[in-house]
Design a protein around this motif. Structure first.
Motif, mmCIF file in Angstrom:
data_model
loop_
_atom_site.group_PDB
_atom_site.id
_atom_site.type_symbol
_atom_site.label_atom_id
_atom_site.label_comp_id
_atom_site.label_asym_id
_atom_site.label_seq_id
_atom_site.Cartn_x
_atom_site.Cartn_y
_atom_site.Cartn_z
ATOM 1 N N THR A 8 58.366 45.713 33.917
ATOM 2 C CA THR A 8 58.174 46.596 32.758
ATOM 3 C C THR A 8 56.861 46.297 32.063
ATOM 4 O OG1 THR A 8 60.533 46.306 32.432
ATOM 5 C CG2 THR A 8 59.397 47.603 30.815
ATOM 6 N N THR A 9 56.492 45.019 31.983
ATOM 7 C CA THR A 9 55.225 44.711 31.314
ATOM 8 C C THR A 9 54.078 45.351 32.091
ATOM 9 O OG1 THR A 9 55.226 42.605 32.500
ATOM 10 C CG2 THR A 9 55.892 42.559 30.204
ATOM 11 N N ARG A 10 54.176 45.388 33.412
ATOM 12 C CA ARG A 10 53.096 46.007 34.199
ATOM 13 C C ARG A 10 53.061 47.513 33.988
ATOM 14 N NH1 ARG A 10 49.603 43.196 36.977
ATOM 15 N NH2 ARG A 10 50.190 41.056 37.451
ATOM 16 N N GLU A 11 54.206 48.106 33.609
ATOM 17 C CA GLU A 11 54.236 49.559 33.430
ATOM 18 C C GLU A 11 53.791 49.994 32.041
ATOM 19 O OE1 GLU A 11 58.306 50.112 34.333
ATOM 20 O OE2 GLU A 11 57.976 50.453 36.469
ATOM 21 N N LEU A 12 53.491 49.036 31.165
ATOM 22 C CA LEU A 12 53.050 49.419 29.816
ATOM 23 C C LEU A 12 51.769 50.254 29.925
ATOM 24 C CD1 LEU A 12 53.592 46.052 27.908
ATOM 25 C CD2 LEU A 12 54.878 48.149 27.576
ATOM 26 N N GLU B 124 46.042 49.110 23.795
ATOM 27 C CA GLU B 124 47.143 49.179 24.761
ATOM 28 C C GLU B 124 46.949 48.139 25.854
ATOM 29 O OE1 GLU B 124 48.486 53.869 24.522
ATOM 30 O OE2 GLU B 124 47.234 53.213 26.184
ATOM 31 N N ARG B 125 45.704 47.999 26.302
ATOM 32 C CA ARG B 125 45.471 47.023 27.366
ATOM 33 C C ARG B 125 45.724 45.603 26.875
ATOM 34 N NH1 ARG B 125 41.365 50.393 28.652
ATOM 35 N NH2 ARG B 125 39.765 49.108 27.675
ATOM 36 N N LEU B 126 45.294 45.337 25.621
ATOM 37 C CA LEU B 126 45.533 43.996 25.073
ATOM 38 C C LEU B 126 47.031 43.725 25.007
ATOM 39 C CD1 LEU B 126 42.981 43.828 22.138
ATOM 40 C CD2 LEU B 126 42.931 42.509 24.249
ATOM 41 N N LEU B 127 47.760 44.711 24.536
ATOM 42 C CA LEU B 127 49.195 44.576 24.403
ATOM 43 C C LEU B 127 49.812 44.308 25.770
ATOM 44 C CD1 LEU B 127 51.754 44.990 22.758
ATOM 45 C CD2 LEU B 127 51.627 47.401 23.275
ATOM 46 N N ARG B 128 49.363 45.092 26.742
ATOM 47 C CA ARG B 128 49.927 44.982 28.081
ATOM 48 C C ARG B 128 49.595 43.630 28.710
ATOM 49 N NH1 ARG B 128 47.726 46.216 33.233
ATOM 50 N NH2 ARG B 128 49.316 46.826 34.741
ATOM 51 N N GLU B 129 48.308 43.249 28.609
ATOM 52 C CA GLU B 129 47.918 41.981 29.252
ATOM 53 C C GLU B 129 48.610 40.806 28.596
ATOM 54 O OE1 GLU B 129 43.668 42.159 29.083
ATOM 55 O OE2 GLU B 129 43.534 43.277 30.959
ATOM 56 N N ARG B 130 48.784 40.907 27.266
ATOM 57 C CA ARG B 130 49.450 39.806 26.591
ATOM 58 C C ARG B 130 50.906 39.709 27.021
ATOM 59 N NH1 ARG B 130 49.418 38.554 20.249
ATOM 60 N NH2 ARG B 130 50.933 36.879 20.278
ATOM 61 N N ALA B 131 51.553 40.874 27.163
ATOM 62 C CA ALA B 131 52.945 40.893 27.599
ATOM 63 C C ALA B 131 53.050 40.319 29.008
ATOM 64 C CB ALA B 131 53.476 42.323 27.571
ATOM 65 N N ILE B 132 52.141 40.751 29.900
ATOM 66 C CA ILE B 132 52.169 40.265 31.279
ATOM 67 C C ILE B 132 51.998 38.747 31.298
ATOM 68 C CG2 ILE B 132 50.837 40.229 33.443
ATOM 69 C CD1 ILE B 132 50.268 43.221 32.983
ATOM 70 N N PHE B 133 51.005 38.273 30.543
ATOM 71 C CA PHE B 133 50.717 36.832 30.554
ATOM 72 C C PHE B 133 51.903 36.033 30.032
ATOM 73 C CE2 PHE B 133 49.112 32.967 28.483
ATOM 74 C CZ PHE B 133 48.568 32.341 29.594
#
Length: 1618
Positions: A622-626, A633-642
Motif C-alpha cells: 500500500t505504501t508503494r501505491e500512494l 506526495e512523494r515525500l509522504l510516500r517515500e517516508r511511508a515506504i522507508f
C-alpha cells in the motif's frame, strides 16, 4: 517515556477512528527513526545565533522513535496503538482516495513523473505547457519541449526513469528554486519544511502537516513571494488540499527521542528572542537569482502558509510553573510528550491537561481550542490509573532508570548504538571556549605515535571507566510473584503488585491502584495486601521510591542530569540495528520487563496493537501505491515506504534469529530440519538449502545459498524502477549462526493453494512448462526497458511459443488482493559466461588466454546492474562516434564535389534544419538511450569524470570484435576527437529518417543509412538501423528451447559474452587506473567491495583485481587490502559449515578455536571445552548433527569434528578455496607468512572477520604473538549477531537536489549549491527521520560548504552532528567515521579549539591504525594534519615525527615527485627550521622547489613561494652560523638556545586547507554573478573556466592553476563521498 502514546486510553480508540474517517491519507507508520526535526531542531543556522534563536522558536517537540508503546519501551514492529485495524485501513484508504482530489485542485509543483493515466488534469497540462523546460510523459506519450536540449546541461535534475519511460524531470526550469521553498514563518513559529511540519512529528509521522495548504503559484508570480495577497489566494484555492492532508496518525506513539531533542536544545536557549524568521532552517533569504532570466519566468515556487506560535504557562502539582512555546498547528498530545521528557515532570505519565476547568482533547489542534491564547494557563491534572496505564507507568520508570547506559547498544537491541564523540572531546564542543595555544596539553598516547606496533583494543571504547558508569538507583524493580490480584482485591481496586529492593537493601512490596502507588505489607512468603504503616500513597512511583529510599532520590537526580546532558543524536534510534564487534563484560541485572518481553507467549509487542500482528505485505504494497505526482506526495510516500521497510527489516531479523534458535514451530514439522519452512509474525522464512533437489542442476546447496542474494538484487532493481502496478515481495536475507534465512512477506492467498495453480507467468520447473500473461508482459516490458532486458520467446513443453520479458524462473502470481506480484528474481541480469561451462559456445580468445571460463560451484553467476548500464553506455558512445565520423567524411566528399561555395553553405543550412526538425521524433524512436543511461548513472552515484574516461576506453575495447576496417577507425584519433554532442545530433537526424522510412532524396541518403547500419553492426546492436543493446537473461539457461532463429540467438549470446569480456578488459583496468589517480582509496575490505560494485565488478573477480593491483608499487596498500579480503572471504566460506556442525553447548568454544587456528600464533591450540560436558558427548552429537544440519554450500567438507581442525588444516582449506572460487594462487606456507608478506595486521583481520560473520568478541587486549598460549578462549566470544542484507529505499527528490547542488558547486555557483544541499538535508529528514547514513553524508557536505564560505562555527556544529550520526549509523570505527573525525578536527582548529582538534585527530589516527594500518594514503593526510597543529603549538619534536611519517607514506603512494610530496617536504622543512636544523630544512625545501619547477613551471606562484622560502632559510642558516662562530670565538661552547617565533594561526590554517584540498571562497554576490557570466561566455566559446581563486581576488591566474583549482574544489566538496 515508555508508552507515551497510550495516555488517556479512554478516548484513544474513539479519536483515532474518527480521524481515519476524516482523512484519506492517514498512515499508521510508527516512526522508528525519530522525527525529521531532530536535525532541524538542532540545526545551526547561518550567523552565530545558531541553535538559539531557533530552538526558542521550536518549542519542545514530541518525538517518537517508535520505541514506545511496548512492554520494553520499543514496539519493535507495531503500527503504534490506536485502533487495531488502523494500519490497513489507512494505507488502503490513502492509496485509493488521495490522488484524485489533489490533482484536481492544485497543479503539482513538478511535472508528473509517473504514468498515471487519467490523473492528468487540465491545470496540470497548462502548467506543463508553461514550464518550457520539462519533459513529461502523458499517458505514456512523450512530449519533448524544444528548449529541453539547450537547458539540459544546466538544469537537469533527473529523476530515475519510472515505468520504463523516460522522464527528465526538470524542476520547472531550474531545480534550484525548489530549494528555496520559502517557509515563511514568523516570530516564534516552527520550521516547516516542505509541507512537513517538523515540530509536530509526533502526529505527522508520515503525514504532511495538518491543515498546511501547499500551493504552487503560477510561474509568473515568482519573486513576489512577499505579497500577502498571493498567500491568501493560495489559501483559498487549497481548502480541498487542506482537507486531504490529514494529521493524525499514530497518535499513540511515543516520541521520546525527538522530544528530547527539542527540549534539550530548548532548555538552554529559552531566553533568546525569536523574532527571526526561519526559512528551511536558515534565516530568511531571498530566492537567489536563478541561472538566467527565462528560467525565472518558469519557476514554480512552493509557498507555505505560516502558522502562529505563542507561549502558554503550564502549572503542575508540586512543581514550578513553566512557560513553553507552542504552535497553533500542534496537538494537545505534544504538550503531553514534552512534559513526559522534562526533568522535573518526567515521572508523570497518567494526567490530563485542563484550560479553565475544561479537559482538553488529546487529539485536538491547539488553534481549534476556544480561549487558548498567548499567556493562557494550562493545568496538569493527575488522572486515575487503569491496569494498562499502571503498566505503562512502570515501564516508563524502568526506561528512565536505564536511559543512560550502553547495555542495549552492546546487546544489539532497540536500534541503539554507540557514540563516543563527546567522550573524546570531554563535553560538547559547541559549549567550549577558545583555548590559548600555549595552554594546550597535546602529548599523543604512545600507541598512535608513528612506528608504534602496539594496537590496543580497549581504547576503541573510551570512557567505560567506573566513574562513567550509570549510577544505580535500585537493586531490583520487578513485577511481584503475587500478580494478578485475586478477586477480592480487585474489588478493592488493586491493579498490580511490584517488588522493589532498594540500594539500602530494604525489600518493599508495592500495590498499584487507581489513585497511585502505595506500600503493602506482603513479603516473599506471605501475601498481605493491607497498606503499610504509615500508608504512603503517591500518584507517581518515582515519588514513592524517593520517599522510601534516600539513595534512590540522590542517584535518580544524577541519572536525570546525565540524561539531559546527552546530545539528542546520542538518544534517537537508528533506522536499522548497528551491531558492535567488541563489547566489554556487562553486568546482568534482574529485569522483569526484559524477561517478560522475551518469554511472553505472545511475540512481545502485540498486546499494544489491539487486534493482531501487522500484515506486512499489505503495508509494504500500500505504501508503494500512494500517489506520487507532487513533491509533498512523494515525500509522504517515500517516508511511508522507508518507515514500513525499516520496521519490516527489524521484524524479519528478529524472526530469522528465532527460527535458527529453534524458537518457531515449522509449518512442515515432519520433514528434516533443513527442509523446514516457518511463518512468524506474518513473515515467511526458509533456509538456504536445496529443498527437494530444486537446484540440483545448478549446483545444489551452493546454488541454494546464493539464490536468495541474487533474488534480493532483483527485488532491489525492480523496486528502484518502481513500475506502478508491479509488486515485489518484502525480502530480507539474514545470515545467522552459519545459516542463511530468507524472510519474505506473504502474498495474500498463496498459502491456500499449490504453487502450480497460482503461477500465471513464468515457469515453476526451470523452463519445461512456461506460461505468459498479457498484463505481466505490459508491466515487465516497461521495467525491462530500463533494466535492458529484452522481450524474448521460448517454446513450452506443449510446443506453444510463449513470450517473456524476464528470465523463465521469474514467476508472476496474482494475489487474492488482485495485485500482480513477481518473485524468484534470481536471474534478472544476464549470466556471467566467464564462470559458466559453455558446451556449444566459446569465449573470445583474449578472454580464454586469461584463464576463463572458471568452473564455479554453481551456475547462478550473473552480471551486476552497474556493469550492464556501463556496457550499454559505452556501446552507445561507440555507436555515435563511429557513425558521426563516417557521416562527417561523407559530407566532406559531398562538399568537394560541389564546386560553388554558395551551394555548400546552403547545404550546411539544410543539414542544420534537418537535424533540428527531426530531433524530437528521433528521440522517441531511438529510445533516447543516452538519457536513459545518464539516469541510471544518477542512480548509481557515479561521477561524471569516471564515466567519460570509461567511454573513451571502450572504443579500444569494442574494437576487438569489429572488422579490421572498423578497427582502424575506432582507434583513429580523429574519431575519438569528435564531440559527443555534435555526433549525437548528426546521427540522430539520420537514424530518424531511416526509422521513419522516408525515401532518400539521393544516393547520399542511402550512404548515410549504410553508415548507421555499419555502426550498429560494429557495436553488435540487435537492430540493423538503430542502436539497440539489450540482454536476454535466458540465452545460456539449460533446458530451455528458444523460439528465436539461430542467427538471432547467436547475436544475443554474442552480446552477453561481450558484456562479460567488457568487465575484464575495461572495467577492471579502469578501476586500477582510478586507484592510481587516487580518486578512491578504500580503507578496508568492505570499502573495496563497494568500490568494485560501483563499477559493476563482482567480488568473484577479486582475485583478478588483486593480480591487476600487484604490479603497481604505489598501490601496495590496496593490494594488501585485496589479499586480506580474499583471505577473510575464504575463511568465511570454511566457517559457515564449521559453525553448523558444532553443538549449541559448545558454540563459544568452537568459535574461539576457529579464531585461534585462523589468527593465533600457537601451532596446536587446544580446544577449550571447560564448560562443555565430557568430550564423548559432543563428538557423537557432532557426527549426528552433521546429518541433520546439512553442510552449507560454500566450502569443502569440514573435518568430522570442530575440535580436530588445526591451523595447518584450516590454512590448507583457505588456500584451496581461494584457488577454486577466485582462481587466486596464494604462495605461502601459513597464515603468519602471508601476514608478514603483505604487511597485514591481525587486529584488522579480526575486526573485518567479526563484522563479516556477525561475531562479538570481548573487549580486551589480545596477544596474537604468543606461541604457547591460545589467543582466544570460549569466554571471549560474547555473542553472535545476524548479518542482514536488504534493499535501501531512496529519498529520490533529496538525491536529485543533492546532486544538482554538487553540480552547481562544481560549476562555481557555491551559494546556490549550498541552498540546494541545505534543502536536500531538509528532504532527507522528512523521508528518513532523524538518523540515516545519507543524512550524515549531507551534513558533512553542508559543514564543508559553511567552512569554505568562512562560517567556521556553523561548520563545526554541522560536522559535530555528522560525526555523531556516522558513529551511530555506520559504526564507531567505520572508515566514514574516521573521515568525519578528521573534518571536525579541522573545523575545531579554525574555531580556536586546538586541544580538541588534536584529540579528534588522535582518535581518527587510532581508528585508522585499527582499520588499515600505517601505510594508507589517508594516514599520510592525518599525519600531515597532526604535524601541522603540533607545529603550531610549538611541539616541534613531536611534529617532526608525524611530518616524516607523512612524507614517507605520501612518497610511497603518490610518488616521490608528486605535488603532494612537495607539500609534505615543505611542511617538514618548516618544522626542521623551527628546530634549528637548517641544513636538513634546506635539503627538503630544495626538493620542493625542484618538484614545483618541474611540474608547474618557474613562473608559477608555488614555485616562486618555494624559492622565497629557500632564500629565507639560507639567510637564517647564515645568521645561525655567524652566531655559533661568535659564540665559539668568545669561548662559549654551548651557545644560547634559539628563540623561534611559532607560526601565526592564519598561516597554519592556510597550510591545513592546502593539505586537505580546501579552497577558501570569500566572494561577494557581485563577484559570483560576474563569475557566472564569465563561465557562460566561456562555455559558449569553449574556453577554459577560470579558477574560483581568481574570483576571490587571489593572484592565482595560470591556466594549470585554474584547472587545479576547479579540481580541488571538486575534491574539497566530494570529501570522502561514497
Amino acid at each position: 517515556m515508555a508508552l507515551g502514546s497510550e495516555v488517556n486510553d479512554d478516548n484513544t480508540t474513539k479519536q483515532s477512528t474518527q480521524k481515519v474517517k476524516k482523512c484519506p491519507v492517514t498512515s499508521s507508520i510508527s516512526e522508528k527513526s525519530g522525527g525529521e526535526n531532530v536535525n532541524k531542531a538542532a540545526k545551526t543556522e547561518k550567523g552565530n545565533k545558531t541553535k538559539k534563536e531557533m530552538s526558542a522558536s521550536l518549542k519542545a517537540v514530541t518525538c517518537s522513535n517508535g520505541h514506545a508503546s511496548t512492554p520494553n519501551g520499543r514496539a519493535d514492529d507495531e503500527g503504534g496503538g490506536g485502533n487495531g485495524t488502523l494500519p490497513r485501513v489507512s494505507y488502503a484508504a490513502a492509496a485509493r482516495k488521495a490522488p484524485s482530489p489533489q490533482t484536481n485542485n492544485s497543479p503539482p509543483q513538478f511535472p508528473q513523473n509517473t504514468d498515471c493515466p487519467k490523473s492528468k488534469t487540465s491545470s496540470e497540462k497548462s502548467l506543463q505547457s508553461k514550464s518550457g523546460n520539462s519533459t513529461t510523459q502523458v499517458n505514456g506519450e512523450r512530449s519533448l519541449s524544444s528548449d529541453d536540449d539547450n537547458n539540459k546541461d544546466k538544469t537537469s535534475t533527473k529523476e530515475p526513469i519510472i515505468n520504463g519511460t523516460e522522464n527528465v524531470n526538470v524542476v520547472n526550469g531550474d531545480p534550484k528554486n525548489v530549494s528555496d521553498c520559502d517557509i515563511s514563518s514568523s516570530d516564534n513559529t516552527k520550521i516547516v519544511s516542505n509541507g512537513i511540519n517538523s515540530d509536530s512529528d509526533e502526529i505527522n509521522d508520515i503525514i504532511l502537516t495538518p491543515e498546511l495548504p501547499i500551493k504552487v503559484i503560477d510561474p509568473k508570480t515568482v519573486g513576489n513571494k512577499k505579497k500577502d495577497k498571493k498567500k491568501n489566494n493560495s489559501l483559498e484555492k487549497n481548502k480541498e488540499v487542506e482537507k486531504k492532508m490529514s494529521k493524525v496518525e499514530n497518535i499513540t506513539e511515543d516520541k521520546k527521542d525527538e522530544k528530547i531533542v527539542k527540549k534539550s536544545e530548548n532548555e538552554t536557549d529559552k531566553a533568546k528572542d525569536d523574532t527571526n524568521t526561519v526559512v528551511n532552517g536558515d534565516k530568511e533569504r531571498e530566492s537567489s537569482p536563478s541561472e538566467d532570466g527565462d528560467e525565472k519566468k518558469r519557476d514554480a515556487e512552493v509557498v507555505f502558509i505560516q502558522d502562529m506560535g505563542f507561549t502558554v504557562k503550564i502549572v503542575s502539582p508540586r512543581a514550578e510553573p513553566l512557560d513553553i512555546q507552542v504552535s497553533s498547528m500542534e496537538l494537545v498530545q505534544e504538550i503531553h510528550q514534552v512534559l513526559m521528557d522534562r526533568e522535573d515532570t518526567c515521572h508523570r505519565t497518567c494526567f490530563s491537561l485542563q484550560l479553565d476547568g475544561v479537559t482538553l482533547d488529546n487529539f485536538a489542534e491547539l488553534k481549534n481550542i476556544e480561549g487558548l491564547k498567548e499567556g493562557s494557563v494550562i493545568k496538569v491534572v493527575e488522572e486515575p490509573y487503569t491496569m494498562r496505564e499502571a503498566r505503562i507507568h512502570v515501564r516508563h520508570v524502568r526506561d528512565l532508570l536505564k536511559s543512560i547506559d550502553y547495555v542495549d547498544a552492546y546487546a544489539g537491541q532497540e536500534c541503539s548504538s554507540l557514540a563516543f564523540l563527546n567522550v573524546i572531546t570531554q563535553g560538547d564542543i559547541l559549549e567550549k571556549k577558545k583555548s590559548r595555544p600555549e595552554s594546550v596539553d597535546c602529548t599523543p598516547p604512545d600507541y598512535i605515535m608513528p612506528g608504534s606496533t602496539e594496537r590496543p583494543l580497549l581504547s576503541l571504547h573510551p570512557g567505560l571507566t567506573k566513574e562513567n558508569k550509570a549510577p544505580q538507583c535500585l537493586k531490583v524493580l520487578t513485577t511481584s510473584g503475587w500478580n494478578p490480584p485475586p478477586g477480592p482485591r480487585k474489588m478493592c481496586g488493586d491493579l498490580l503488585y511490584l517488588h522493589v529492593v532498594t540500594l539500602e537493601d530494604r525489600h518493599f512490596h508495592i500495590t498499584a491502584c487507581p489513585r497511585g502507588f502505595y506500600l503493602n505489607q506482603s513479603t516473599e512468603e506471605v501475601f498481605n495486601p493491607r497498606p503499610f504503616n504509615p500508608s504512603l500513597l503517591c500518584h507517581s512511583l518515582i515519588e514513592l521510591l524517593s520517599i522510601v529510599s534516600p539513595a534512590f532520590k540522590r542517584n535518580f537526580a544524577l541519572v536525570q542530569k546525565r540524561r539531559m546532558q546527552k546530545h539528542p543524536f546520542e538518544r534517537v534510534a537508528t533506522p536499522y540495528q548497528v551491531y558492535q564487534w567488541a563489547s566489554p563484560m556487562l553486568d546482568h541485572t534482574v529485569d522483569a520487563i526484559r524477561a517478560e518481553d522475551t518469554f511472553s507467549s505472545k511475540l512481545g509487542y502485540e498486546e499494544h496493537i489491539p487486534g493482531q500482528t501487522r500484515d506486512w505485505n499489505e503495508e509494504l504494497q500500500t505504501t508503494r501505491e500512494l500517489p506520487r505526482a507532487t513533491l509533498p506526495e512523494r515525500l509522504l510516500r517515500e517516508r511511508a515506504i522507508f518507515k514500513v521497510h525499516s520496521d519490516f527489516v527489524a521484524a524479519a531479523t528478529r524472526g530469522a534469529m528465532a527460527v535458527v534458535d529453534g524458537n518457531v514451530m515449522a509449518i512442515n514439522p515432519g520433514e528434516e530440519p533443513k527442509m523446514q519452512m516457518f511463518i512468524w509474525n506474518n513473515i515467511f522464512f526458509s533456509l538456504g538449502f536445496d529443498v527437494r533437489d530444486h537446484y540440483k542442476d545448478l549446483g545444489g546447496d551452493a546454488a541454494a545459498f546464493v539464490a536468495p542474494r541474487n533474488d534480493l538484487q532483483g527485488v532491489r532493481v525492480y523496486s528502484a524502477v518502481d513500475t506502478a502496478g508491479l509488486h515485489t515481495l518484502g525480502t530480507v536475507v539474514v545470515d545467522y549462526r552459519g545459516y542463511r534465512v530468507t524472510a519474505q512477506s506473504i502474498i495474500p492467498g498463496i498459502l491456500e493453494k499449490e504453487q502450480e495453480q497460482s503461477v500465471v507467468y513464468g515457469s515453476i520447473d526451470f523452463g519445461t512448462t512456461v506460461l505468459s500473461h498479457p498484463k505481466y508482459m505490459e508491466l515487465l516490458s516497461k521495467a525491462g526497458q530500463q533494466l535492458k532486458i529484452m522481450p524474448h520467446s521460448v517454446v513450452s513443453a506443449n510446443g506453444e511459443t510463449v513470450e517473456l520479458c524476464s528470465s523463465v524462473e521469474c514467476k508472476g502470481i496474482i494475489g487474492n488482493d488482485g495485485r500482480h506480484y513477481i518473485l524468484d528474481l534470481l536471474r534478472t541480469f544476464p549470466p556471467d559466461v566467464n564462470f559458466l561451462q559453455l558446451d556449444d559456445d566459446d569465449l573470445r580468445e583474449d578472454i580464454k588466454s586469461m584463464g576463463f571460463p572458471i568452473i564455479h560451484k554453481h551456475k547462478l553467476c550473473c552480471l551486476r546492474q552497474e556493469l550492464v548500464d556501463s556496457f550499454v553506455e559505452a556501446r552507445y558512445f561507440m555507436f555515435i562516434r563511429y557513425a558521426a565520423f563516417h557521416l562527417q567524411q561523407l559530407s566532406a566528399k559531398r562538399q568537394r564535389k560541389t564546386s560553388e561555395q554558395k551551394s555548400i553553405e546552403a547545404n550546411k543550412e539544410n543539414d542544420k534544419k534537418e537535424a533540428k526538425e527531426t530531433e524530437k521524433e528521433t528521440k522517441r524512436d531511438n529510445k533516447s538511450q543516452e538519457k536513459e543511461t545518464k539516469d541510471n548513472k544518477q542512480k548509481k552515484d557515479k561521477l561524471d569524470t569516471a564515466k567519460k574516461a570509461e567511454a573513451k576506453e571502450t572504443e579500444a575495447a569494442g574494437s576487438a570484435e569489429t572488422k579490421e576496417k572498423d578497427d582502424e577507425i575506432l582507434l583513429n584519433e580523429n574519431y575519438s576527437e569528435i564531440d559527443t554532442d555534435v555526433a549525437k545530433k548528426i546521427v540522430e537526424s539520420i537514424t530518424d529518417s531511416i526509422c521513419s522510412g522516408d525515401k532518400p532524396e539521393n544516393d547520399s541518403g542511402e550512404r548515410s543509412r549504410a553508415v548507421v547500419a555499419a555502426a550498429a553492426r560494429a557495436v553488435a546492436s540487435l537492430k540493423e538501423s538503430e542502436f539497440d543493446v539489450r540482454f536476454n537473461p535466458d540465452v545460456y539457461s539449460a533446458g530451455i528451447k528458444h523460439a528465436a532463429t539461430p542467427e538471432q540467438l547467436a547475436k544475443q549470446r554474442h552480446l552477453v559474452k561481450e558484456a562479460a569480456a567488457f568487465l575484464l578488459t575495461t572495467q577492471i583496468p579502469a578501476f586500477v587506473r582510478e586507484c592510481l589517480e587516487h580518486t578512491s582509496a578504500p580503507m578496508d575490505g568492505a570499502g573495496l567491495t563497494e568500490a568494485l560494485h560501483a563499477r559493476g565488478i563482482n567480488v568473484r573477480y577479486l582475485g583478478r583485481v588483486a593480480v591487476a593491483l600487484q604490479p603497481h608499487a604505489s598501490l601496495a596498500y590496496l593490494h594488501s587490502i585485496a589479499v586480506a579480503e580474499l583471505l577473510l572471504r575464504a575463511a568465511k566460506h570454511v566457517y559457515t559449515p564449521y559453525l553448523q556442525g558444532c553443538e549449541a553447548m559448545c558454540t563459544g568454544a568452537a568459535v574461539a578455536h576457529f579464531l585461534n587456528c585462523f589468527l593465533g600464533a600457537c601451532q596446536n591450540p587446544a580446544a577449550s571445552v571447560a564448560e562443555a560436558p565430557a568430550k564423548a558427548g559432543p563428538r557423537s552429537r557432532g557426527r549426528r548433527a552433521k546429518k541433520t544440519h546439512h553442510t552449507s554450500p560454500s566450502s569443502p567438507p569440514p573435518s568430522p569434528d570442530w575440535q580436530n581442525i588445526t591451523p595447518k588444516a584450516l590454512f590448507a582449506q583457505i588456500k584451496q578455496e581461494l584457488k577454486a572460487y577466485w582462481g587466486y594462487e596464494l604462495n605461502a606456507e601459513g597464515m603468519d607468512v602471508v601476514i608478514e608478506k603483505y604487511s597485514l595486521q591481525k587486529i584488522s583481520l579480526l575486526r573485518s572477520f567479526a563484522l563479516k560473520v556477525g561475531l562479538q568478541v570481548l573487549l580486551r587486549e589480545y596477544d596474537f604473538e604468543s606461541k604457547n598460549k591460545t589467543t582466544f578462549s570460549g569466554s571471549d566470544i560474547m555473542n553472535i549477531f545476524p548479518v542482514v542484507k536488504h534493499i535501501n529505499p531512496r529519498a529520490s527528490d533529496a538525491y536529485n537536489f543533492y546532486t544538482t547542488g554538487q553540480n552547481k558547486i562544481q560549476a562555481g555557483a557555491v551559494s546556490e549549491g549550498h541552498e540546494l544541499i541545505a534543502e536536500a538535508l531538509n528532504l532527507l529528514n522528512n523521508v528518513y527521520g532523524a538518523m540515516h547514513g545519507e543524512i550524515a553524508q549531507c551534513l558533512r557536505m553542508v559543514a564543508r560548504l559553511c567552512y569554505v564560505t568562512g562560517e567556521h562555527r556553523d561548520a563545526m556544529a554541522y560536522q559535530q552532528k555528522a560525526v555523531l550520526m556516522s558513529e551511530r549509523v555506520n559504526g564507531i570505527d567505520h572508515p566514514y567515521t574516521i573521515t568525519e573525525y578528521s573534518h571536525l578536527a579541522l573545523y575545531c582548529f579554525a574555531n580556536g579549539q586546538v586541544s580538541t582538534a588534536l584529540k579528534l585527530l588522535y582518535r581518527a589516527r587510532y581508528l585508522a591504525l585499527l582499520v588499515c594500518g600505517e601505510n594508507h594514503p589517508e594516514m599520510a593526510l592525518l599525519d600531515s594534519n597532526i604535524a601541522l597543529i603540533l607545529h603550531a603549538v610549538g611541539e616541534y619534536e613531536l611534529s617532526l615525527r608525524f611530518a616524516e611519517r607523512g612524507l614517507r607514506v605520501t612518497g610511497a603512494t603518490h610518488g616521490a615527485r608528486s605535488l603532494k610530496a612537495a607539500v609534505a617536504r615543505h611542511l617538514l622543512a618548516r618544522t626542521l627550521s623551527c628546530l634549528g636544523d637548517f641544513r636538513a630544512a634546506l635539503q627538503h625545501e630544495k626538493e620542493t622547489y625542484s618538484i614545483y619547477k618541474q611540474l608547474l613551471g618557474e613562473k608559477h606562484e608555488k614555485t616562486r613561494e618555494s624559492s622565497e622560502c629557500l632564500r629565507h632559510l639560507t639567510q637564517q642558516a647564515v645568521v645561525l652560523q655567524k652566531r655559533l662562530a661568535e659564540a665559539y670565538a668568545r669561548g662559549h661552547h654551548h651557545p644560547a638556545p634559539l628563540h623561534i617565533q611559532p607560526p601565526a594561526m592564519a598561516s597554519v590554517i592556510d597550510m591545513l586547507n592546502l593539505i586537505n584540498g580546501i579552497l577558501f571562497v570569500q566572494i561577494s554576490p557581485q563577484d559570483i554573478e560576474q563569475f557566472k557570466a564569465e563561465i557562460e561566455k566561456r562555455q559558449l566559446k569553449d574556453l577554459p573556466i577560470p579558477g574560483l581563486a581568481e574570483a576571490s581576488g587571489n593572484e592565482k591566474s595560470e591556466s594549470d592553476e585554474q584547472a587545479a583549482v576547479l579540481k580541488d574544489l571538486k575534491d574539497t566538496l566530494n570529501g570522502a563521498e561514497s
